[in-house]
Structures are given as C-alpha cells and as structure tokens.
Scaffold this active site. Structure first.
Site, PDB file in Angstrom:
ATOM      1  N   HIS A 266       0.876  -1.199   0.000  1.00  0.00           N
ATOM      2  CA  HIS A 266       0.000   0.000   0.000  1.00  0.00           C
ATOM      3  C   HIS A 266       0.898   1.229   0.000  1.00  0.00           C
ATOM      4  CE1 HIS A 266      -3.469   2.415   0.594  1.00  0.00           C
ATOM      5  NE2 HIS A 266      -3.786   2.125   1.844  1.00  0.00           N
ATOM      6  N   HIS A 307      -1.948  -2.643  -9.597  1.00  0.00           N
ATOM      7  CA  HIS A 307      -2.924  -2.060  -8.684  1.00  0.00           C
ATOM      8  C   HIS A 307      -4.139  -2.963  -8.651  1.00  0.00           C
ATOM      9  CE1 HIS A 307      -5.578   0.859  -6.781  1.00  0.00           C
ATOM     10  NE2 HIS A 307      -4.481   1.468  -6.412  1.00  0.00           N
ATOM     11  N   ASP A 365       2.937   5.585  -7.046  1.00  0.00           N
ATOM     12  CA  ASP A 365       4.171   5.501  -6.273  1.00  0.00           C
ATOM     13  C   ASP A 365       5.412   5.341  -7.125  1.00  0.00           C
ATOM     14  OD1 ASP A 365       3.020   5.840  -3.804  1.00  0.00           O
ATOM     15  OD2 ASP A 365       2.433   3.736  -3.686  1.00  0.00           O
TER      16      ASP A 365
HETATM   17  N1  CMC Z   1       5.347  -7.103 -10.118  1.00  0.00           N
HETATM   18  C1  CMC Z   1       5.262  -8.347 -10.645  1.00  0.00           C
HETATM   19  N2  CMC Z   1       4.133  -9.067 -10.700  1.00  0.00           N
HETATM   20  C2  CMC Z   1       3.041  -8.521 -10.186  1.00  0.00           C
HETATM   21  C3  CMC Z   1       3.035  -7.228  -9.613  1.00  0.00           C
HETATM   22  C4  CMC Z   1       4.243  -6.516  -9.607  1.00  0.00           C
HETATM   23  N3  CMC Z   1       4.318  -5.281  -9.070  1.00  0.00           N
HETATM   24  N4  CMC Z   1       1.793  -6.920  -9.183  1.00  0.00           N
HETATM   25  C5  CMC Z   1       1.026  -7.985  -9.451  1.00  0.00           C
HETATM   26  N5  CMC Z   1       1.786  -8.953 -10.068  1.00  0.00           N
HETATM   27  C6  CMC Z   1       1.308 -10.261 -10.578  1.00  0.00           C
HETATM   28  C7  CMC Z   1       1.124 -11.243  -9.433  1.00  0.00           C
HETATM   29  O1  CMC Z   1       2.287 -12.016  -9.238  1.00  0.00           O
HETATM   30  C8  CMC Z   1      -0.034 -12.078  -9.926  1.00  0.00           C
HETATM   31  O2  CMC Z   1       0.460 -13.010 -10.868  1.00  0.00           O
HETATM   32  P1  CMC Z   1      -0.210 -14.477 -10.986  1.00  0.00           P
HETATM   33  O3  CMC Z   1      -1.621 -14.219 -11.425  1.00  0.00           O
HETATM   34  O4  CMC Z   1       0.632 -15.157 -11.994  1.00  0.00           O
HETATM   35  O5  CMC Z   1      -0.125 -15.081  -9.617  1.00  0.00           O
HETATM   36  C9  CMC Z   1      -0.912 -11.070 -10.690  1.00  0.00           C
HETATM   37  O6  CMC Z   1       0.002 -10.030 -11.117  1.00  0.00           O
HETATM   38  C10 CMC Z   1      -2.007 -10.437  -9.850  1.00  0.00           C
HETATM   39  O7  CMC Z   1      -1.422  -9.940  -8.668  1.00  0.00           O
HETATM   40  P2  CMC Z   1      -2.161  -9.873  -7.264  1.00  0.00           P
HETATM   41  O8  CMC Z   1      -1.164  -9.761  -6.166  1.00  0.00           O
HETATM   42  O9  CMC Z   1      -3.165 -11.016  -7.185  1.00  0.00           O
HETATM   43  O10 CMC Z   1      -2.971  -8.527  -7.422  1.00  0.00           O
HETATM   44  P3  CMC Z   1      -3.580  -7.669  -6.260  1.00  0.00           P
HETATM   45  O11 CMC Z   1      -4.672  -6.883  -6.868  1.00  0.00           O
HETATM   46  O12 CMC Z   1      -3.932  -8.522  -5.081  1.00  0.00           O
HETATM   47  O13 CMC Z   1      -2.369  -6.726  -5.804  1.00  0.00           O
HETATM   48  C11 CMC Z   1      -0.887  -4.904  -5.604  1.00  0.00           C
HETATM   49  C12 CMC Z   1      -2.235  -5.382  -6.134  1.00  0.00           C
HETATM   50  C13 CMC Z   1      -0.814  -3.373  -5.678  1.00  0.00           C
HETATM   51  C14 CMC Z   1      -0.739  -5.301  -4.130  1.00  0.00           C
HETATM   52  C15 CMC Z   1       0.243  -5.548  -6.460  1.00  0.00           C
HETATM   53  O14 CMC Z   1       0.115  -5.188  -7.815  1.00  0.00           O
HETATM   54  C16 CMC Z   1       1.637  -5.200  -5.941  1.00  0.00           C
HETATM   55  O15 CMC Z   1       2.141  -5.854  -5.009  1.00  0.00           O
HETATM   56  N6  CMC Z   1       2.298  -4.124  -6.527  1.00  0.00           N
HETATM   57  C17 CMC Z   1       3.567  -3.682  -6.055  1.00  0.00           C
HETATM   58  C18 CMC Z   1       3.371  -2.805  -4.824  1.00  0.00           C
HETATM   59  C19 CMC Z   1       2.849  -1.423  -5.181  1.00  0.00           C
HETATM   60  O16 CMC Z   1       3.356  -0.758  -6.078  1.00  0.00           O
HETATM   61  N7  CMC Z   1       1.843  -0.968  -4.392  1.00  0.00           N
HETATM   62  C20 CMC Z   1       1.291   0.384  -4.529  1.00  0.00           C
HETATM   63  C21 CMC Z   1      -0.131   0.388  -4.943  1.00  0.00           C
HETATM   64  S1  CMC Z   1      -0.637   2.055  -5.451  1.00  0.00           S
HETATM   65  C22 CMC Z   1      -0.555   3.006  -4.031  1.00  0.00           C
HETATM   66  C23 CMC Z   1      -1.696   2.747  -3.123  1.00  0.00           C
HETATM   67  O17 CMC Z   1      -2.840   3.123  -3.481  1.00  0.00           O
HETATM   68  O18 CMC Z   1      -1.475   2.200  -2.046  1.00  0.00           O
END
Ligand code: CMC
Length: 431
Positions: A266, A307, A365
């Site tokens: 986050h 995201h 971010d």
């Molecule tokens: N790098 C590589 N792979 C990723 C990433 C990433 N940053 N984000 C998602 N994926 C992949 C993940 O491995 C999964 O692959 P698979 O389907 O093969 O297992 C797929 O994409 C879906 O990911 P998820 O974790 O199920 O998606 P989510 O919606 O639960 O998570 C997130 C969203 C923001 C937590 C995630 O994209 C992430 O960890 N991003 C990096 C951290 C980040 O930049 N966070 C800031 C968010 S914006 C600021 C805010 O509002 O807080």
C-alpha cells in the site's frame, strides 16, 4: 435505495433467495446480499475482490479506463486548477469552495496547526532511528488523549473540529518525526504560509536563517498531496472505517489507518520503489531484474507497478510523471540517474508480455518517490507524506460513514476450516 432489478441465487435442493440489485451513479451494479445471512449461508470473498463494503459519494475510480474523480471532478483538473486546501474542502463538503469559503476553511485549519506542548515529550520516548511511520502511529493515536473536547462522534460540530485538527496536526507531527530523527530542533508551523510551504518549512528550515522554497517546489509538493488525498475503499481507508464502525474516536481511527498504510503493498510502496531502484543500480541491470520479477520462483515484485483496481494507467502516475519532469528541470536534475533508470524500467515493463497480459501499469508511487527524493525528502519519510495527504480522505470517509443511517459495526464472517469439537485430555495423556 431504489432496487433496479433482482438477482436470484439458488443452491442445494431447491433453495433460493431473491436479492435486490442497486445501480451506482457510475460504475458497476451491486447485488445486496445482506438478507443472505438469514438463510445460514455467507459469501466468501477474501481480500474483498468483489465486495462493496459501503455506499459512498466521495471518490470514483474506473480502473479499466484509468479514471479517478473526487466528488465528480477528474483528478487531472483538480491537480491543475486547485490547491490542496480546495481539494480538502471538496472532499469534506462535497463542493469546491468559493474564495471566501476557502479563506474561512484555511483559517479554521490554521488555528489547529500547533500540537499540545506536552505532546513534544512523547518524541523523547522513541529511539532517534525509529521509522517515522512507527512514531506517527503512536503520536497521532495519542492525540485522543489531548482533545477531549471534540471526541463525541455523534456531534457534527465535534466531528468537524476533529477533522480540522487532524488535517492541521498530522503534517506538524510528520515533520517532527523527521526533525527528531535528524536531531534538529522542531520548527513551529507558520500560518502565513500555504499548507504545502509550511510543511516544507517545518521539515527544512532552521532557526538560524530564513527559508523560502521555490514556488515550483511548493506547487509540486501541493500536487503530491492532492494526488494522494483519497482513493475510495483502499486498505487504509477501509481500516479507518472498520475501526470507526465500533464508535472509536477519529484520532484512534486515523492512527489505525496510518498503520495499514505503512505496508509495502500500500503506502509503503513509494519507499520500496526507491530502494528497488537503488538495488538495480544501473540501466544495464534492468533486463536481469525484469527476468527475476517474472520468475515464479522468485518472490520479487516490481514496486510501483500494478494495482488492485487500475488495470490501465493510474491517472495519478501520469500527473506525477509530468510533475517529476518539472521538478527535475527546476532543480537542474534532468540527468538524474535514478530518474533515467525509472524511465527505462517503465519502457521495458510496458512492452513486456508478462506486464501486458497481467495488466500491470505504473501506479502513483512509481514516480512520487523520485519527486520526493528530488525535493530532499529522505526515503524513510515518503510514506509519512502519503499519510499527510491521505488524512483528509480518511476523515472524509469516516465522517460520511458516521452520518450514514445504514452504518453498522463492521463484522465480517468466516469460512471455518479448523478442528471440529474435541475434548480436553489431562496433560499427562496429551501428545
Ligand atoms: N510485479 C510483478 N508481478 C506482479 C506485480 C508486480 N508489481 N503486481 C502484481 N503482479 C502479478 C502477481 O504475481 C499475480 O500473478 P499471478 O496471477 O501469476 O499469480 C498477478 O500479477 C495479480 O497480482 P495480485 O497480487 O493477485 O494482485 P492484487 O490486486 O492482489 O495486488 C498490488 C495489487 C498493488 C498489491 C500488487 O500489484 C503489488 O504488489 N504491486 C507492487 C506494490 C505497489 O506498487 N503498491 C502500490 C499500490 S498504489 C498506491 C496505493 O494506493 O497504495
């Protein structure tokens, strides 16, 4: 709410229930499942992938197109034409202020910028190298021990005073975290300055000489606050609502929100992006790093990408990228190696099938860390600054919830997968 249709859910042998469907002003319809519990069935949705936890009139996101509106206004227009105080007024009151309303609001907030003098002694209890978010969680929560005169959550005047206090004091506390960290004297707020300029003053001024940041820098910082001001029902906002649903006071609720914001998935991502860029080190290392990100057996993620809601470009990232150019030009840092590295990382990621197929785009971010670093703000303060901007969103959402006649204590259910009933054996007969 007027139902616009009925969804019928059937299960087992001839069991069924009719559930009303509601339409929003924008965005997808929802099925109201509240009556389902009476049948003994619950829905299962860890991580709230398909659950609207409340109704709200504050912020709208269309993640497929990449839209973000505060009270109906596109974020790009607000970032261009309004300052953070106007955005705060908008989020809290639903409309943009007139010049007179803006001035009245600014004056109200400014009467609360100082913190109780006794609060200063709290800082001495923390180690100098404590993370600013650790200190923020404690000190913001401690505000509830100081302002007993505005803690009645059922009193609209108390709620407004608490909102103004939080918007005014969170920047003062955040700057104090940094000054304590650095062993520098606390600087008292300057109410003749704008919200953004005053924060930079409290961070960087010294009692020894005058301080005047460039207007480009002040504008960029103000824009960072606007871009972070609200983002509908994200993890920290939902935490604030959940804590608030039990009747907890707003200072305690915002402290809970700060704790939820801290995590790297986050608000902690802006700090993690910079750490990751430093770890990659050089443009030549980008392909090897991207290969690691794509490797299923490696847990590394590209921070600042992806995201839960945006499956397109985060509109905040677009504004932040432009701001990044402006700031680096103003400071003569256009050849900044970290910025070049970020651009290359973005270019490669946006053309890579892994990111395209999973719809992973840069989020806010990805660029905010580079801007903050260029402004001289240390990495450890990035998430605290996110909290400064988000405080108004949290208090707006909390206030909306308290005034909502449909609000109830938040109490999710579970799918129990543990042991069935068993009897306790005497200690000698166990194991
Ligand atoms: N790098 C590589 N792979 C990723 C990433 C990433 N940053 N984000 C998602 N994926 C992949 C993940 O491995 C999964 O692959 P698979 O389907 O093969 O297992 C797929 O994409 C879906 O990911 P998820 O974790 O199920 O998606 P989510 O919606 O639960 O998570 C997130 C969203 C923001 C937590 C995630 O994209 C992430 O960890 N991003 C990096 C951290 C980040 O930049 N966070 C800031 C968010 S914006 C600021 C805010 O509002 O807080």
């Amino acid at each position: 709410m007027q139902s616009k249709g009925i969804a019928t859910l059937t299960w087992g042998e001839g069991k069924s229930i009719e559930l009303p469907i509601y339409g929003g002003a924008l965005g997808p319809d929802v099925i109201d499942i509240r009556q389902l519990g009476k049948t003994g069935m619950f829905t299962y949705d860890p991580g709230f992938l398909a659950t609207a936890s409340c109704q709200s009139r504050i912020t709208f996101i269309d993640g497929d197109i990449g839209l973000l509106y505060y009270r109906g206004y596109p974020i790009e227009q607000l970032a261009e034409h309004c300052d953070f105080m106007e955005v705060c007024y908008l989020l809290l009151n639903g409309e943009l202020p007139s010049a007179a309303q803006r001035q009245q609001f600014v004056t109200k907030v400014q009467t609360h910028t100082m913190v109780h003098d006794q609060l200063l002694s709290f800082f001495k209890g923390f180690r100098r190298d404590a993370h600013p978010m650790a200190v923020m969680v404690g000190v913001v929560g401690a505000l509830s021990a100081f302002y007993h005169d505005s803690l009645d959550i059922n009193n609209a005047e108390h709620r407004a005073t608490s909102a103004n206090r939080l918007i005014a004091k969170v920047p003062t506390i955040a700057a104090m975290c940094y000054r304590y960290n650095m062993g520098l004297p606390f600087m008292y707020p300057q109410n003749h300055m704008s919200y953004a300029e005053n924060f930079l003053y409290m961070m960087f001024a010294t009692p020894c000489e005058p301080y005047k940041p460039s207007p480009v820098i002040v504008r960029a910082f103000d824009r960072i606050l606007t871009l972070h001001a609200d983002h509908e029902q994200n993890a920290s906002t939902s935490t604030v609502r959940l804590a608030g649903s039990s009747g907890a006071n707003p200072f305690a609720c915002i402290s809970a929100g700060i704790a939820a914001l801290w995590g790297p998935a986050h608000g902690g991502a802006n700090e993690a992006v910079l750490k990751q860029l430093a770890e990659i080190g050089d443009v030549s290392q980008v392909p090897a790093f991207i290969a690691r990100v794509k490797d299923k057996n490696d847990s590394v993620r590209l921070m600042g990408f992806g995201h839960r809601v945006y499956k397109n470009m985060d509109p905040r990232a677009e504004v932040m990228r432009r701001t990044c150019h402006e700031v680096l030009n103003e400071l003569g840092l256009h050849d900044d190696p970290l910025f070049k590295l970020a651009i290359e990382l973005e270019r490669i990621a946006l053309s890579d099938s892994y990111f395209i197929e999973k719809k992973l785009y840069p989020n806010v971010d990805f660029y905010s860390g580079i801007v903050l670093r260029a402004l001289g703000i240390p990495t450890s303060m990035f998430t605290a600054i996110f909290a400064v901007g988000r405080t108004v969103g949290w208090v707006s959402q909390w206030t909306e919830m308290i005034a909502d006649p449909e609000y109830k204590i938040g109490r999710p259910r579970q799918l129990y997968q543990g042991q069935v009933k068993r009897d306790v054996l005497p200690i000698g007969k166990r194991g």
